[in-house]
Scaffold this active site. Structure first.
Site, PDB file in Angstrom:
ATOM      1  N   ASP A   2       0.810  -1.213   0.000  1.00 57.25           N
ATOM      2  CA  ASP A   2       0.000   0.000   0.000  1.00 57.25           C
ATOM      3  C   ASP A   2       0.846   1.266   0.000  1.00 57.25           C
ATOM      4  O   ASP A   2       1.890   1.321   0.639  1.00 57.25           O
ATOM      5  CB  ASP A   2      -0.852  -0.019   1.283  1.00 57.25           C
ATOM      6  CG  ASP A   2      -2.210   0.570   1.036  1.00 57.25           C
ATOM      7  OD1 ASP A   2      -2.499   0.952  -0.105  1.00 57.25           O
ATOM      8  OD2 ASP A   2      -2.984   0.646   1.997  1.00 57.25           O
ATOM      9  N   HIS A  19       3.162   2.602  -8.849  1.00 63.26           N
ATOM     10  CA  HIS A  19       3.040   1.146  -8.984  1.00 63.26           C
ATOM     11  C   HIS A  19       4.324   0.565  -9.578  1.00 63.26           C
ATOM     12  O   HIS A  19       4.816  -0.473  -9.149  1.00 63.26           O
ATOM     13  CB  HIS A  19       1.842   0.788  -9.867  1.00 63.26           C
ATOM     14  CG  HIS A  19       0.521   1.206  -9.273  1.00 63.26           C
ATOM     15  ND1 HIS A  19       0.186   0.946  -7.967  1.00 63.26           N
ATOM     16  CD2 HIS A  19      -0.531   1.877  -9.807  1.00 63.26           C
ATOM     17  CE1 HIS A  19      -1.021   1.441  -7.726  1.00 63.26           C
ATOM     18  NE2 HIS A  19      -1.481   2.016  -8.822  1.00 63.26           N
ATOM     19  N   LEU A 113      10.870 -21.250  -1.627  1.00 58.88           N
ATOM     20  CA  LEU A 113       9.964 -20.222  -1.108  1.00 58.88           C
ATOM     21  C   LEU A 113       8.678 -20.256  -1.931  1.00 58.88           C
ATOM     22  O   LEU A 113       8.733 -20.249  -3.162  1.00 58.88           O
ATOM     23  CB  LEU A 113      10.648 -18.847  -1.255  1.00 58.88           C
ATOM     24  CG  LEU A 113       9.819 -17.596  -0.981  1.00 58.88           C
ATOM     25  CD1 LEU A 113       9.484 -17.483   0.493  1.00 58.88           C
ATOM     26  CD2 LEU A 113      10.587 -16.337  -1.425  1.00 58.88           C
TER      27      LEU A 113
HETATM   28  C1  FPP Z   1      -1.832  -0.223  -3.499  1.00 54.33           C
HETATM   29  O1  FPP Z   1      -1.350   1.122  -3.458  1.00 54.33           O
HETATM   30  C2  FPP Z   1      -1.154  -0.967  -4.567  1.00 54.33           C
HETATM   31  C3  FPP Z   1      -1.766  -1.631  -5.599  1.00 54.33           C
HETATM   32  C4  FPP Z   1      -3.222  -1.651  -5.769  1.00 54.33           C
HETATM   33  C5  FPP Z   1      -0.973  -2.333  -6.636  1.00 54.33           C
HETATM   34  C6  FPP Z   1       0.214  -3.085  -6.134  1.00 54.33           C
HETATM   35  C7  FPP Z   1       0.943  -3.706  -7.251  1.00 54.33           C
HETATM   36  C8  FPP Z   1       2.271  -3.657  -7.450  1.00 54.33           C
HETATM   37  C9  FPP Z   1       3.257  -3.003  -6.557  1.00 54.33           C
HETATM   38  C10 FPP Z   1       2.817  -4.378  -8.625  1.00 54.33           C
HETATM   39  C11 FPP Z   1       3.405  -5.694  -8.183  1.00 54.33           C
HETATM   40  C12 FPP Z   1       2.957  -6.757  -9.040  1.00 54.33           C
HETATM   41  C13 FPP Z   1       2.923  -8.095  -8.759  1.00 54.33           C
HETATM   42  C14 FPP Z   1       2.435  -9.035  -9.812  1.00 54.33           C
HETATM   43  C15 FPP Z   1       3.338  -8.675  -7.449  1.00 54.33           C
HETATM   44  P1  FPP Z   1      -2.379   2.299  -3.681  1.00 54.33           P
HETATM   45  O2  FPP Z   1      -2.530   2.536  -5.140  1.00 54.33           O
HETATM   46  O3  FPP Z   1      -3.653   1.962  -2.963  1.00 54.33           O
HETATM   47  O4  FPP Z   1      -1.673   3.512  -3.013  1.00 54.33           O
HETATM   48  P2  FPP Z   1      -2.402   4.697  -2.226  1.00 54.33           P
HETATM   49  O5  FPP Z   1      -3.085   4.066  -1.051  1.00 54.33           O
HETATM   50  O6  FPP Z   1      -1.274   5.586  -1.842  1.00 54.33           O
HETATM   51  O7  FPP Z   1      -3.352   5.344  -3.194  1.00 54.33           O
END
Ligand code: FPP
Length: 218
Positions: A2, A19, A113
């Site tokens: 997050d 992301h 793992l």
């Molecule tokens: C939440 O942050 C994050 C996500 C919804 C996407 C997470 C995905 C990745 C990091 C890519 C990794 C990929 C794989 C296949 C493991 P947010 O967008 O909710 O952030 P915010 O709360 O600051 O808005």
């Protein structure tokens, strides 16, 4: 994972950049997990609720999942990681499903793992899907106990969760592995996901190791 969006916003960048930066955390994390003797790691990549995001963000995320699956699988394989998908397959683009299935097949024989990617995952959906399959199998009420129920979850072999790490300071469960976290410990950090480091991961594991888990006992 997050805080990607906020990480980007603080730099006047589009959310997608957050992301993308978040993907950079995966390699050091997997490396450290292997070294520390972690046996199972689940990454919450996309929830059943995340479809409510703007269409453009959803499609960018799907593209990133596809790219990440293709780019990281050789590395995962080298590290002896076995990759598994966790979630509802219905609703995901065929290309993403294909890439994940291919990744599962390529890494199936690894045993260092287990890495689960929770994608189109919701804890409630998982419980509802288990209940539906129990009903479809015609089990009698007295046949349904905790062990039987758990055997109908998406990945029954997933052990109970020991530690949940939540970045960006949110004090919520957000529909994550509801059944499996019944006795999990929590580590919450203000760090945004793209800034989450191997050092902090070790710190979280040390914090976990120093706790006394009573599981309702004394
Ligand atoms: C939440 O942050 C994050 C996500 C919804 C996407 C997470 C995905 C990745 C990091 C890519 C990794 C990929 C794989 C296949 C493991 P947010 O967008 O909710 O952030 P915010 O709360 O600051 O808005």
């Amino acid at each position: 994972m997050d805080g990607n969006g906020r990480w980007a916003q603080r730099r006047w960048l589009p959310r997608a950049a957050g992301h993308r930066a978040g993907i950079g955390v995966l390699t050091p994390l997997l490396e450290t997990a292997g070294e520390a003797g972690v046996e199972t790691l689940t990454l919450y990549a996309f929830s059943t609720e995340n479809w409510a995001r703007p269409e453009q963000e959803v499609s960018t995320l799907m593209k990133l999942f596809l790219e990440t699956a293709r780019e990281k699988v050789p590395e995962l394989n080298e590290r002896g990681a076995r990759l598994r998908f966790l979630g509802r397959r219905e609703g995901l683009p065929a290309s993403v499903l294909e890439a994940l299935t291919e990744a599962e097949e390529r890494t199936a024989a690894n045993d260092r793992l287990d890495v689960y990617i929770a994608l189109n995952y919701g804890g409630r959906s998982e419980i509802v899907d288990a209940a539906r399959r129990i009903a479809a199998d015609g089990l009698a009420p007295e046949e349904v106990d905790e062990a039987t129920f758990a055997s109908y979850l998406y990945a029954p072999e997933v052990p109970e969760v020991d530690l949940v790490i939540r970045t960006s300071g949110e004090l919520r469960v957000s529909n994550f592995l509801l059944w499996q976290i019944a006795y999990a410990e929590f580590y919450v950090t203000e760090t945004l996901w793209p800034d989450f480091s191997a050092e902090e991961f070790v710190h979280a594991l040390e914090s976990y190791a120093s706790r006394s888990r009573r599981r309702g006992g004394v």
